[in-house]
Enzyme design. Structure first.
Site, PDB file in Angstrom:
ATOM      1  CE  LYS A   1     -43.731  50.952 -23.803  1.00  0.00           C
ATOM      2  NZ  LYS A   1     -43.733  49.602 -24.296  1.00  0.00           N
TER       3      LYS A   1
ATOM      4  CD  GLN B   1     -46.583  47.122 -24.204  1.00  0.00           C
ATOM      5  OE1 GLN B   1     -45.805  48.034 -24.790  1.00  0.00           O
ATOM      6  NE2 GLN B   1     -46.147  46.478 -23.305  1.00  0.00           N
TER       7      GLN B   1
ATOM      8  CG  ASP C   1     -40.176  47.388 -28.864  1.00  0.00           C
ATOM      9  OD1 ASP C   1     -39.797  47.694 -27.689  1.00  0.00           O
ATOM     10  OD2 ASP C   1     -41.371  47.155 -29.084  1.00  0.00           O
TER      11      ASP C   1
HETATM   12  N1  GUN Z   1     -43.728  44.212 -23.253  1.00  0.00           N
HETATM   13  C1  GUN Z   1     -42.818  44.150 -22.057  1.00  0.00           C
HETATM   14  N2  GUN Z   1     -41.606  45.125 -22.324  1.00  0.00           N
HETATM   15  C2  GUN Z   1     -41.906  45.405 -23.631  1.00  0.00           C
HETATM   16  C3  GUN Z   1     -40.916  46.062 -24.373  1.00  0.00           C
HETATM   17  O1  GUN Z   1     -39.813  46.623 -24.066  1.00  0.00           O
HETATM   18  N3  GUN Z   1     -41.552  46.358 -25.782  1.00  0.00           N
HETATM   19  C4  GUN Z   1     -42.576  45.623 -26.122  1.00  0.00           C
HETATM   20  N4  GUN Z   1     -43.160  45.932 -27.326  1.00  0.00           N
HETATM   21  N5  GUN Z   1     -43.600  45.127 -25.499  1.00  0.00           N
HETATM   22  C5  GUN Z   1     -43.142  44.834 -24.026  1.00  0.00           C
END
Ligand code: GUN
Length: 288
Positions: free
Chosen positions: A54, A98, A121
């Site tokens: 990311k 995350q 998100d």
């Molecule tokens: N963990 C797995 N997929 C995601 C996501 O799309 N966003 C976040 N913040 N954590 C995750």
């Protein structure tokens, strides 16, 4: 039938290029560089890989990246105070914490602390509510990525039977909302669903998001269905190297489906590309 392979990697590259163009334009028109803050608590190896990707891709498309790595034992108060300062920081347009978080932290509690206008998100209840009631929310990245891949092969979703396997807040539920918003007839299947193969066989559009390696077989699929495989599972191989597979048995399902996403190279790459698109959108909204 041999299914069309939906190339999520190529599609994601196109989305990232569009985002990079949008980032340049926003800098030129308003002097604003979109910024994404990514917060990782703990040392979960899969999360470390996701977060590294990311950060790298955020910078590659010309955005600012703010990367916070916190100790596994970080308290609720310290995490919330970091989120508060990111909420107040004008250079941060998007905030992502995350998941999963360590057990002592309640993810709902943490997500609710994020300013909904920076919730790229799309997990805050305000965005979730808007998604289900027809507003203009930030939409969770994996499901919106899946919808874009689906539309590339099936523009007419209205009236189709869609089955989503999995009811998580990250994928299953928002995916169902998106398909419903496209006027599909939607079923959410889960671990307590009776005769899951029979339910799946009704689907013109089948989305698998359960985390069970190669669970969906050819005889679960209606001939001609479009199959989107969100699973990312590592399985053992004889050479000891292991490999990544989805929730769908790709080779088997390809003999019945009309189109299918591979793993790796399906919805996975689209998730980060859509996160970047959401961050650009948050930055645009901040100046409008
Ligand atoms: N963990 C797995 N997929 C995601 C996501 O799309 N966003 C976040 N913040 N954590 C995750």
């Amino acid at each position: 039938m041999t299914a069309t392979r939906i190339d999520g990697k190529a599609f994601a590259e196109k989305v990232r290029e569009e985002v990079a163009v949008g980032v340049k334009a926003l800098k030129a028109s308003h002097g604003v560089t979109p910024g994404l803050a990514v917060v990782l608590v703990g040392e979960d190896p899969a999360s470390q890989v996701y977060v590294r990707n990311k950060v790298r891709q955020t910078e590659a498309c010309g955005m600012q990246s703010f990367h916070h790595v916190l100790d596994t034992t970080t308290s609720r108060d310290s995490l919330l105070s970091i989120i508060e300062s990111l909420n107040a920081d004008p250079e941060v347009h998007g905030i992502l914490v995350q998941l999963p978080l360590p057990d002592h932290l309640d993810s709902r509690d943490v997500i609710e602390a994020i300013d909904p206008a920076k919730d790229v998100d799309g997990f805050h209840t305000s965005n979730v509510g808007e998604l289900w009631t027809g507003g203009e929310p930030f939409i969770p990245c994996t499901p919106i990525g899946c919808l874009r891949l689906l539309k590339s092969v099936e523009p007419n979703i209205a009236g189709k039977n869609a089955v989503v396997i999995g009811r998580s807040n990250i994928v299953g539920r928002p995916m169902a909302a998106l398909l419903l918003n496209e006027s599909a007839t939607v079923t959410i299947a889960h671990s307590k669903t009776k005769d899951l193969p029979a339910v799946c066989r009704q689907a013109d559009i089948l989305v698998a998001a359960v985390g069970r390696p190669q669970m969906v077989k050819a005889d679960w699929i209606k001939p001609g269905a479009v199959v989107l495989d969100v699973g990312i599972n590592r399985i053992e191989t004889e050479d000891g190297k292991g490999k990544l597979v989805g929730d769908v048995d790709f080779d088997d399902a390809s003999t019945v489906a009309s189109a299918i996403t591979p793993v790796p190279g399906g919805p996975g790459p689209m998730t980060i590309a859509c996160l970047l698109a959401n961050t650009l959108e948050a930055a645009k909204r901040s100046v409008s």
